[in-house]
Design an enzyme around this catalytic site. Structure first.
Site, short mmCIF file in Angstrom:
data_model
loop_
_atom_site.label_atom_id
_atom_site.label_comp_id
_atom_site.label_asym_id
_atom_site.label_seq_id
_atom_site.Cartn_x
_atom_site.Cartn_y
_atom_site.Cartn_z
N ASN A 10 -15.50 -24.58 -6.57
CA ASN A 10 -16.09 -23.49 -7.35
C ASN A 10 -17.07 -24.10 -8.35
O ASN A 10 -16.64 -24.71 -9.34
CB ASN A 10 -14.97 -22.72 -8.05
CG ASN A 10 -15.50 -21.61 -8.93
OD1 ASN A 10 -16.71 -21.33 -8.95
ND2 ASN A 10 -14.60 -20.98 -9.68
N LYS A 12 -19.00 -22.61 -10.29
CA LYS A 12 -19.11 -21.74 -11.49
C LYS A 12 -20.58 -21.51 -11.84
O LYS A 12 -21.44 -21.48 -10.97
CB LYS A 12 -18.29 -22.32 -12.64
CG LYS A 12 -16.84 -22.57 -12.20
CD LYS A 12 -15.86 -22.81 -13.31
CE LYS A 12 -14.46 -22.99 -12.73
NZ LYS A 12 -13.43 -23.17 -13.71
N HIS A 96 -10.93 -14.50 -10.41
CA HIS A 96 -10.86 -15.75 -11.17
C HIS A 96 -10.51 -15.45 -12.62
O HIS A 96 -10.98 -14.46 -13.19
CB HIS A 96 -12.18 -16.51 -11.07
CG HIS A 96 -12.05 -17.91 -11.57
ND1 HIS A 96 -12.06 -18.20 -12.92
CD2 HIS A 96 -11.86 -19.09 -10.93
CE1 HIS A 96 -11.88 -19.51 -13.06
NE2 HIS A 96 -11.76 -20.07 -11.87
N GLU A 98 -11.52 -16.61 -15.32
CA GLU A 98 -12.66 -16.48 -16.25
C GLU A 98 -13.20 -15.05 -16.23
O GLU A 98 -13.61 -14.53 -17.27
CB GLU A 98 -13.73 -17.52 -15.89
CG GLU A 98 -13.30 -18.91 -16.36
CD GLU A 98 -13.82 -20.06 -15.51
OE1 GLU A 98 -14.75 -19.86 -14.72
OE2 GLU A 98 -13.26 -21.17 -15.65
N GLU A 166 -3.90 -20.53 -10.15
CA GLU A 166 -4.66 -21.30 -11.14
C GLU A 166 -4.14 -21.01 -12.54
O GLU A 166 -4.54 -20.01 -13.17
CB GLU A 166 -6.14 -20.90 -11.08
CG GLU A 166 -6.79 -21.15 -9.75
CD GLU A 166 -8.29 -21.35 -9.89
OE1 GLU A 166 -8.78 -22.36 -9.40
OE2 GLU A 166 -8.95 -20.52 -10.53
N GLY A 172 -10.18 -26.45 -16.47
CA GLY A 172 -11.22 -27.08 -17.27
C GLY A 172 -10.70 -27.82 -18.48
O GLY A 172 -11.47 -28.20 -19.37
N SER A 212 -7.92 -28.44 -13.07
CA SER A 212 -8.06 -29.87 -13.36
C SER A 212 -7.67 -30.78 -12.20
O SER A 212 -7.18 -31.90 -12.43
CB SER A 212 -7.30 -30.24 -14.65
OG SER A 212 -7.85 -29.55 -15.76
O1 LIG Z 1 -11.89 -22.27 -9.75
C1 LIG Z 1 -11.58 -23.39 -10.18
C2 LIG Z 1 -10.75 -23.52 -11.35
O2 LIG Z 1 -11.15 -22.69 -12.38
C3 LIG Z 1 -10.45 -24.93 -11.75
O3 LIG Z 1 -11.45 -25.47 -12.56
P1 LIG Z 1 -11.31 -27.02 -13.02
O4 LIG Z 1 -11.05 -27.79 -11.76
O5 LIG Z 1 -12.62 -27.34 -13.65
O6 LIG Z 1 -10.15 -27.08 -13.95
#
Ligand SMILES: O=C[C@H](O)COP(=O)(O)O
Length: 254
Positions: A10, A12, A96, A98, A166, A172, A212
């Site tokens: 992803n 983002k 998601h 977010e 997640e 993140g 993460s």
């Molecule tokens: O969609 C992916 C997740 O939000 C994980 O993000 P991250 O690997 O940066 O923690």
């Protein structure tokens, strides 16, 4: 029936055309297990979907990060499921955290989006996960079960759905869930699917972990029996994403 390992990237809301080309080129050159062993799906921002779709190796697939809840029309700024289908994009990420937290997407709204996307022929990566406060209050399963219930109520064909666990506190933050923590929730989610959908759906639906994940921690997580892959954020923009794809080998030798 075996569950094929699934690795999603992803990206983002990041990247320039040049950066996207660089990531695609790294992926195109990567030596990874065959598509019989691992399904790889990358999810660039909407504006880069055509570029990635046309330049990415054919054994990797592309996902959008969201889509509108119903048929397109007078919804300024939105992108519809039909448009994604028209572009030949097979997957979409929905729910998601977010979007749930920053854009106030409720469980029901996410469920409606899942229903509409599936009805248009898209495959869905549906995300669930608890906040730190909810985990500390001991309500992790209650929260993820309620999120999953709103999705499950609207799924007719589970073969087109991947469930992504997640935990919000791990996204993140560099604070990855331990393999035991991930396995515990994945096991409970599978149990929930068994009780509320069917034994077959529980046995065949991929439940992937996100939060993460990186090149260093992926193998240990992948070794857990109910972890069927990953949804990777930050590390999916880096060459180590290739190592995460390769962690599928852990399952093959299990
Ligand atoms: O969609 C992916 C997740 O939000 C994980 O993000 P991250 O690997 O940066 O923690």
């Amino acid at each position: 029936m075996g569950r094929k390992f699934f690795v999603g990237g992803n990206w983002k809301c990041t990247g320039t055309t040049e950066e996207v080309k660089k990531i695609v080129s790294t992926l195109n050159d990567a030596q990874v297990p065959s598509s019989d062993v691992v399904e790889v799906v990358v999810s660039p921002p909407y504006v880069f979907l055509p570029l990635v779709k046309s330049s990415l190796r054919p054994d990797f697939h592309v996902a959008a990060q969201n889509c509108w809840v119903k048929k397109g029309g007078a919804f300024t700024g939105e992108v519809s499921a039909e448009m994604l289908v028209n572009l030949g994009i097979p997957w979409v990420i929905l729910g998601h955290s977010e979007r749930r937290s920053l854009l106030n997407e409720s469980n029901e709204f996410v469920g409606d989006k899942v229903a509409y996307a599936l009805s248009q022929g898209l495959k869905v990566i549906a995300c669930v996960g608890e906040t730190l406060e909810q985990r500390e209050a001991g309500s992790t399963m209650e929260v993820v079960a309620a999120q999953t219930k709103a999705i499950a109520a609207r799924v007719s064909n589970w073969a087109d759905v991947v469930l992504a666990y997640e935990p919000v506190w791990a996204i993140g933050t560099g604070k990855v869930a331990s393999p035991a923590q991930a396995q515990e929730v994945h096991f409970e989610l599978r149990k929930w699917l068994h009780a509320n959908t069917s034994p077959e759906v529980a046995a065949t639906t991929r439940i992937i972990y996100g939060g993460s994940v990186n090149g260093a921690n992926c193998k240990e997580l992948a070794a857990k029996p109910d972890v069927d892959g990953f949804l990777v954020g930050g590390a999916s923009l880096k060459p180590e994403f290739v190592d995460i794809i390769k962690s599928a080998e852990v399952k093959k030798s299990a």
